[in-house]
Design a protein around this motif. Sequence first.
Motif, mmCIF file in Angstrom:
data_model
loop_
_atom_site.group_PDB
_atom_site.id
_atom_site.type_symbol
_atom_site.label_atom_id
_atom_site.label_comp_id
_atom_site.label_asym_id
_atom_site.label_seq_id
_atom_site.Cartn_x
_atom_site.Cartn_y
_atom_site.Cartn_z
ATOM 1 N N LEU A 170 58.524 -8.334 4.257
ATOM 2 C CA LEU A 170 57.522 -7.303 3.989
ATOM 3 C C LEU A 170 57.431 -6.378 5.195
ATOM 4 C CD1 LEU A 170 55.137 -6.324 2.125
ATOM 5 C CD2 LEU A 170 53.666 -7.834 3.465
ATOM 6 N N ALA A 171 57.636 -5.090 4.966
ATOM 7 C CA ALA A 171 57.447 -4.093 6.034
ATOM 8 C C ALA A 171 56.028 -3.539 5.912
ATOM 9 C CB ALA A 171 58.467 -2.979 5.895
ATOM 10 N N PHE B 92 55.469 -2.277 2.248
ATOM 11 C CA PHE B 92 56.733 -1.805 1.669
ATOM 12 C C PHE B 92 57.689 -2.965 1.383
ATOM 13 C CE2 PHE B 92 54.983 1.419 4.465
ATOM 14 C CZ PHE B 92 54.988 2.550 3.661
ATOM 15 N N ILE B 93 58.408 -2.825 0.269
ATOM 16 C CA ILE B 93 59.488 -3.758 -0.091
ATOM 17 C C ILE B 93 60.748 -2.935 -0.300
ATOM 18 C CG2 ILE B 93 60.343 -5.411 -1.805
ATOM 19 C CD1 ILE B 93 58.049 -6.581 -0.262
ATOM 20 N N ALA B 94 61.861 -3.434 0.234
ATOM 21 C CA ALA B 94 63.166 -2.778 0.047
ATOM 22 C C ALA B 94 64.161 -3.818 -0.424
ATOM 23 C CB ALA B 94 63.637 -2.163 1.368
ATOM 24 N N ASP B 95 64.991 -3.427 -1.395
ATOM 25 C CA ASP B 95 66.010 -4.362 -1.867
ATOM 26 C C ASP B 95 67.068 -3.596 -2.662
ATOM 27 O OD1 ASP B 95 66.252 -7.573 -2.065
ATOM 28 O OD2 ASP B 95 67.113 -6.663 -3.870
ATOM 29 N N ALA B 96 68.252 -4.207 -2.745
ATOM 30 C CA ALA B 96 69.333 -3.598 -3.520
ATOM 31 C C ALA B 96 69.014 -3.605 -5.011
ATOM 32 C CB ALA B 96 70.636 -4.355 -3.263
ATOM 33 N N LYS B 97 68.124 -4.514 -5.449
ATOM 34 C CA LYS B 97 67.711 -4.578 -6.847
ATOM 35 C C LYS B 97 66.313 -3.966 -6.993
ATOM 36 C CE LYS B 97 70.262 -8.634 -8.448
ATOM 37 N NZ LYS B 97 70.132 -10.008 -9.028
ATOM 38 N N ALA C 3 50.971 -13.845 6.353
ATOM 39 C CA ALA C 3 50.782 -14.656 5.136
ATOM 40 C C ALA C 3 51.205 -13.866 3.904
ATOM 41 C CB ALA C 3 49.326 -15.106 5.016
ATOM 42 N N LEU C 4 50.946 -12.543 3.914
ATOM 43 C CA LEU C 4 51.405 -11.695 2.807
ATOM 44 C C LEU C 4 52.933 -11.638 2.782
ATOM 45 C CD1 LEU C 4 48.879 -8.703 2.944
ATOM 46 C CD2 LEU C 4 48.921 -10.571 1.287
ATOM 47 N N GLY C 5 53.536 -11.666 3.983
ATOM 48 C CA GLY C 5 54.994 -11.707 4.073
ATOM 49 C C GLY C 5 55.555 -12.973 3.442
#
Length: 599
Positions: A360-361, A401-406, A347-349
């Motif tokens: 979401l990792a 954790f969140i990962a992104d190009a921005k 749900a958090l994802g």
Amino acid sequence: MAESMLGLKRTNRCTEVDNSMIGEKVTVMGWVQKSRNKGGIIFVDLRDRSGILQLIFEESKVGTEGYAKAEKLRSEFVIAVTGKVSKREGGINPNLKTGDIEVIAEDIRILSEAETPPFPVEENSKTKEDIRLKYRFLDLRRPDIQKNIMLRSNVTTTVRKFLADEGFLEIETPILCKSTPEGARDYLVPSRIHPGNFYALPQSPQLFKQLLMCSGYDRYFQIAKCFRDEDLRADRQPEFTQIDMELSFVDIDDVIDVNERLIQKMFKEAIGIDVQLPIERMTWKYAMEHYGSDKPDLRFGIEISDVSDVVKGSDFVVFKSALEAGGSVRGINAEGLGTLPRKKIDALGDFVKGYGAKGLAWLAINEDGTYKSSFAKFMTEEELKGLTEKLEGKPGDLLLFIADAKTSLVLSVLGALRLEIAEEKGLINKDEYRFVWITEFPLLEWSEEEERFVAMHHPFTMPMDEDIQYIDSDPGRVRAKAYDIVLNGVEIGGGSVRIHQNDIQEKMFEVIGLTKESAEDKFGFLLTAFKYGVPPHAGLAYGLDRLLMLMCKADTIRDVMAFPKVKDASDLMSEAPNVVDPVQLDELGISIKPVEDEE
């Protein structure tokens, strides 16, 4: 039938009557909250803005005619009663300020009868808001709303007195102005005398208060009505009120000093809260990197950590691709949520996807120190240990954790997620008032839509002295002498030091792509004033409605405004906006173009 007040004068409001007045005769007036006939004795709760007072009607005291009137009473009748204050015989009511006394009625006049109201006029009403706002004149009688409106009056009175004592002059600025389409949409007002021309309602008194500084009124303030034609939220209205101020011959510290003392005064006098000074200061860069927001809620921890260096050699494609694209990987520690069921983690994802994240990792640390994770199989033991150490994880914690190009997206998503986690864990102390100044905002921000730099605040904001050198070579690096005051994660005010040097002002217009002609067209009267001697000046404005919402712990600013609008900017009570007589439109030279329904 309604009676006259002739010869009657109210001696006290309801809760101004107390046990020191036992035996005295008083005359009170107000609305009937409720009436109870106990056979020979009628108990009436009388309500005014101060609270409730119990009245007793006995035929032997009030007379046959008076008793007959008392028998007719229903909720919301308006009455005037004269009688003697007496000690309450039926036991003290600890929930009322007047719970130990009552008034034995000797005379009654029914000043106005009332129909049965569409909802009970009572505190913490469960009636739907649209019904309450349709009958706002009744809703405003409710004690909790009345407390909010009276607090509003107390706050503005305190502000006026404090600023007057500090040498500020209260000066009104125009409501009918020239349109300067920057920021939100203007509300336009057609001119009958100048056909085809329009006034705009002010989004703020910004230009006029700067002109007042040019005119030598070195400390100005105003409780100013402002208008913005924008989509509404819980803390937005199309018309709202600012506590607006401007000061000459000052810099950042001077503005912050007077405003910290104003905040301290407001909170102490209005709600009895001691605000400790000085208020914490935090740069915009620090706030964004650690809290994912330029209006951080500091009532709880859960700070964001950059883990890009820990995972830079990782084979996990989500992390790897974000870093290769010039982005980052960051995380937060949801302490104690390591045993959160998978369904809730999913749900958090879904929650973070709603803010633009791809996913979401997560990494849960078991009580025995082992891991349960969505990505652990792609990581080395050393990398997992590094992530745990960076986020100060311990057994029982959940690392997200969140990962992104921005990187800007990573930060904003984690900023929203930390608030969601705090609500989930009940970490927010609703009784705490946590202030912070956010300083050193970027002067400019890049607009993808317009493909140019635009002013983050407005084009009259002064760059920081040491950054002016970068305004041509690296505009995005330039910081502004701008500051916001934030309370519990809500921006309640903001301002800046203004540009007063012509060369810097011209450079600012140049950087944001505003030609001299365009600048002259939009701001000509201000720029002309600047040619005749302008002092260094700075200012700040609070959103009064938003500030009061927090002081009252209300859910929406509608609860601290007398006559608010709803989400579509309409007034359910007065039915504004509405059509007007065609004659009025003809006088203005306006025709209405019908909106065609889209198939």
